[in-house]
Structures are given as C-alpha cells and as structure tokens.
Design an enzyme around this catalytic site. Structure first.
Site, PDB file in Angstrom:
ATOM      1  N   SER A 177       0.065   5.543  -4.213  1.00 61.59           N
ATOM      2  CA  SER A 177       0.743   6.835  -4.426  1.00 61.59           C
ATOM      3  C   SER A 177       1.335   6.923  -5.824  1.00 61.59           C
ATOM      4  O   SER A 177       1.265   7.978  -6.468  1.00 61.59           O
ATOM      5  CB  SER A 177       1.850   7.029  -3.387  1.00 61.59           C
ATOM      6  OG  SER A 177       1.310   7.179  -2.097  1.00 61.59           O
ATOM      7  N   CYS A 207      -7.400   5.255   5.520  1.00 65.42           N
ATOM      8  CA  CYS A 207      -6.015   4.927   5.187  1.00 65.42           C
ATOM      9  C   CYS A 207      -5.036   5.403   6.252  1.00 65.42           C
ATOM     10  O   CYS A 207      -4.972   6.595   6.568  1.00 65.42           O
ATOM     11  CB  CYS A 207      -5.662   5.547   3.832  1.00 65.42           C
ATOM     12  SG  CYS A 207      -3.947   5.305   3.346  1.00 65.42           S
ATOM     13  N   ALA A 256       0.823  -1.205   0.000  1.00 69.03           N
ATOM     14  CA  ALA A 256       0.000   0.000   0.000  1.00 69.03           C
ATOM     15  C   ALA A 256       0.857   1.254   0.000  1.00 69.03           C
ATOM     16  O   ALA A 256       0.417   2.310  -0.456  1.00 69.03           O
ATOM     17  CB  ALA A 256      -0.924  -0.006   1.218  1.00 69.03           C
ATOM     18  N   GLU A 296       4.133  13.024  -0.193  1.00 67.43           N
ATOM     19  CA  GLU A 296       4.726  12.618  -1.469  1.00 67.43           C
ATOM     20  C   GLU A 296       4.074  13.353  -2.638  1.00 67.43           C
ATOM     21  O   GLU A 296       4.776  13.825  -3.549  1.00 67.43           O
ATOM     22  CB  GLU A 296       4.569  11.110  -1.655  1.00 67.43           C
ATOM     23  CG  GLU A 296       5.388  10.279  -0.693  1.00 67.43           C
ATOM     24  CD  GLU A 296       5.046   8.803  -0.744  1.00 67.43           C
ATOM     25  OE1 GLU A 296       5.789   8.001  -0.150  1.00 67.43           O
ATOM     26  OE2 GLU A 296       4.032   8.432  -1.378  1.00 67.43           O
ATOM     27  N   GLU A 311       1.936   1.546  -4.135  1.00 69.79           N
ATOM     28  CA  GLU A 311       1.083   1.325  -5.302  1.00 69.79           C
ATOM     29  C   GLU A 311       0.080   2.462  -5.522  1.00 69.79           C
ATOM     30  O   GLU A 311      -0.030   3.000  -6.627  1.00 69.79           O
ATOM     31  CB  GLU A 311       0.338  -0.005  -5.140  1.00 69.79           C
ATOM     32  CG  GLU A 311      -0.322  -0.496  -6.409  1.00 69.79           C
ATOM     33  CD  GLU A 311       0.671  -0.958  -7.467  1.00 69.79           C
ATOM     34  OE1 GLU A 311       0.444  -0.649  -8.647  1.00 69.79           O
ATOM     35  OE2 GLU A 311       1.659  -1.615  -7.122  1.00 69.79           O
TER      36      GLU A 311
END
Length: 411
Positions: free
Chosen positions: A253, A361, A248, A370, A251
C-alpha cells in the site's frame, strides 16, 4: 551426454533473463521485453538468476485460468519452484510454510481464520479512523518545511498506522518492522540478510502474540492468539501469519500510494478529476484504474505445475515452474483498450493487481480503502501539490514491489 548438457546450457543462456529492466523513459509501463513477449510469444521460456528456465505466461485469459487452476502449487519447497533470488530459495528451505506458500486444504484452513476482519463491511467501518490518520499526516506536512519526501511523510506512515491499529501493534515500533520487512523485498538481498531480518520480525511477532494470549484486546493479533490458545493454530503458524499481515499490510500500500500520486502528477488532466470530484464512486474508479495501470507487484506471481497443463498452445509439464507477470495482463488491449493511457473513467475492475483465485490478496478491501482516502484527501487539501524535482530524478525501486524510494514534493 556432454554435448547434450552443453547444448541445453547454451539454449538456457540464450533465453532472456527475468525480471526484465524497465525503460527509464516510460517508468509506469511494463518492461519493453515483457511487452514484446506478450505480443509475439505469450507463453515462452525465460531464465532466472540461477540459470534455471521456466515458463512465462503473459496474456490475461491464460493468466486468469492459471490463477484458478489448482494443478499449480505455491509450495516453495517443491523441487523446480521458480525462486526470485538465492535468499528466497534459502529462506524457503529453512522456514515453515505460511499462508502465502500453502496449497489447499491447509491454505483454506488458515485463511478462513483471518477472513472476517477483512470483509468489506468490517473494513468500511474503519473509514472514519483512516480518514483522521490521513488528515493528521497532511496537517503535519502543511505545518512543516517544503519540499517534503511524500514517502517518509505520508505514503509509508499511513498504511503503517492502519495495520498497527488493526493488529494491535504499537506504532512506536514501526521503524523496526518497516526496516526488517523491507529487506526481504529487495532483489539483491543476501541469504544472510534475509535470515537475520526474518528472525528479528518473527521473534517480535511471537512475543506480541504471547502478550496478547495473556492479555487480549480488541485487535486481530488477539484473535490470532485466541486461535493459538484453542489449538487451531500452532505458535509457529500464528507467528508466521502475524509476520505476513504486518509486512503485507503496509509495504504494498505504501508503494502504491506514492506511485499512484506520481502517476497522477504526471497526468494533470486525470489528477484534476480526482481533485475536483465530490463523488466517492469517481475516486473508487480512479483507484481501480491506478491499480491496473501500475501493478506494483512486478516480479511476477510464481507457481509450480503439479500435473501437465496445456496453456496458450504449450504444454507445461509436471515439475516445471510458471511465472505470471500481472502487468502484461493488466495492459492487454483486448481487455483494456489503449492500455498505456491512464484513464480514470475506464472500467478497470477486472484487473488482476491483487491476483485472482484462492490466493488473491486477503487485504485488498483495506488497500482499496487506504488508497481511495489517500488520493482524494491529499489532492483536495493540497491542490497545488507538485513534484519538487524532475521525473528523471525520482529514484525508482527495483525489488519485488515496484515503487519509489522517495518522492520530493512541494506546493
């Protein structure tokens, strides 16, 4: 009895099959059928791959209420759960529960163990390191040939570098875990492929945890290994947690970076604001709007009713499945006026791209960091960035997470 079964089967076959196809002419929009149901029948039955029927709940307020309702379960082993595909169903039956498919109190117990590294303060301390990783990748792009695939050169390696550093996993292994973790996100994956990929990455993380238990470092896997040694986590729970964080952590992001860049390239007026601003708040706001606009987890969050629940004028019975497609809630005019318009000045902070409630999340502060750095730095350093092909030639993904297989760009 035969007529009743036949009637029920005919009724199920008449229902629309979810997930719905997108309109290639409007690749950023939710599928037309999903938008139609949102407008006309926001709580309705849909059919899945195996012929089973479940409730689809399309409106924002109903979705938010369901996310917060603990009468809904994420336990994929319970009969009636709305699986994505056959591989997901078989994997669920053979794999021990992880934080993704645990209800409280087990979910809360394990989540508390990994919350600290993802606090906003801890994540913000990573900004200089993430900025350097971003600049290094852009340096390599600028020094290389054009055009370049932005997915391969930038959007995939950046979150991979970050999560490897956070977990204490060698980046040299990124091809291995990217290849295996991406298998499970395909809608067309077979049970055999899913089992093989999961076994590979589960074994890899188990080995890394054993190494960290023997020789700990300053990283998240070492923290998890310490919990394992103390008896707070079984080795199985620790390994599954590592699999989740590694997969997680890069993938979603990676897909969001590439798809967000594409959306900005297709909206040059909005791109200009991101490119030209010196205000980090403007970039942060733009990131929230892109998260709302794109909602990359487009196969819908899945739940199972443990009790009868009334939602949107319908009664969902205990044992019935519920699908929550966040894209429709995030495109609801009552909450986000003129939702089909990308407007980076809009206050989109109440979007549900990361879900809502106890299962939202865990890594969203890291994802935000990011994305903010990626969008701002890429367009500041390469202001002439543009697509190297027409939009119609960009290959979009059709999996659990929406994105592009590649994004050819030049400058």
């Amino acid at each position: 009895m035969t007529d009743t079964v036949a009637d029920a089967q005919a009724e199920a076959e008449a229902l629309p099959e979810f997930p719905f196809p997108r309109d290639s002419a409007c690749p950023f929009a939710p599928p037309p059928e999903l938008r139609r149901l949102h407008a006309e029948k926001p709580v309705s039955r849909v059919r899945l791959f195996d012929g089973s029927t479940h409730w689809l709940v399309a409106r924002y307020d109903d979705q938010r209420a369901l996310y917060a309702d603990q009468r809904l379960s994420v336990d994929v082993t319970k009969p009636g759960f709305p699986y994505l595909n056959e591989a997901f169903r078989e994997t669920a039956a053979q794999t021990p529960p992880s934080i993704l498919n645990m209800d409280d109190p087990d979910h809360a117990r394990i989540r508390r163990m990994v919350t600290s590294p993802f606090t906003i303060k801890r994540i913000e301390a990573l900004r200089p390191a993430v900025q350097k990783m971003t600049d290094d990748l852009i340096d390599a792009m600028l020094a290389g040939p054009k055009p370049v695939d932005l997915v391969e050169a930038f959007s995939l390696p950046l979150p991979s570098l970050v999560i490897c550093a956070l977990l204490g996993v060698p980046y040299e292994d990124h091809d291995f875990f990217q290849r295996n973790s991406s298998v499970g996100l395909r809608r067309d994956v077979t049970p055999e492929e899913s089992r093989a990929a999961f076994g590979e990455i589960f074994g890899y993380l188990g080995g890394r945890l054993d190494a960290k238990a023997a020789d700990p470092g300053e990283d998240l896997l070492s923290d998890i290994a310490a919990r394992m040694r103390a008896g707070d986590l079984t080795r199985m729970e620790a390994s599954l947690l590592g699999v989740l964080l590694l997969g997680a952590g890069h993938e979603t992001s990676a897909n969001m970076i590439a798809l967000g860049v594409l959306a900005l390239l297709e909206h040059p007026d909005q791109l200009a604001v991101v490119r030209d601003t010196d205000d980090p708040k403007v970039v942060a706001n733009a990131t929230e709007e892109l998260l709302r606009y794109l909602t990359v987890v487009h196969s819908g969050q899945r739940r199972l009713a443990l009790e009868d629940i009334e939602i949107g004028g319908q009664v969902v019975r205990a044992g019935e499945g519920v699908i929550i497609p966040g894209a429709t809630g995030n495109w609801e005019p009552g909450h986000f006026p003129d939702p089909e318009r990308l407007d980076i000045t809009r206050d989109a902070r109440r979007h549900m791209a990361f879900g809502f409630g106890i299962h939202q999340c865990l890594g969203q502060p890291l994802a935000r960091l990011e994305l903010q750095i990626a969008y701002r730095t890429l367009f500041r350093r390469i202001p002439e960035l543009r697509l190297a092909v027409g939009l119609e030639k960009v290959p979009f993904k059709d999996g659990i997470v929406y994105g592009v297989h590649e994004l050819p760009v030049t400058w």
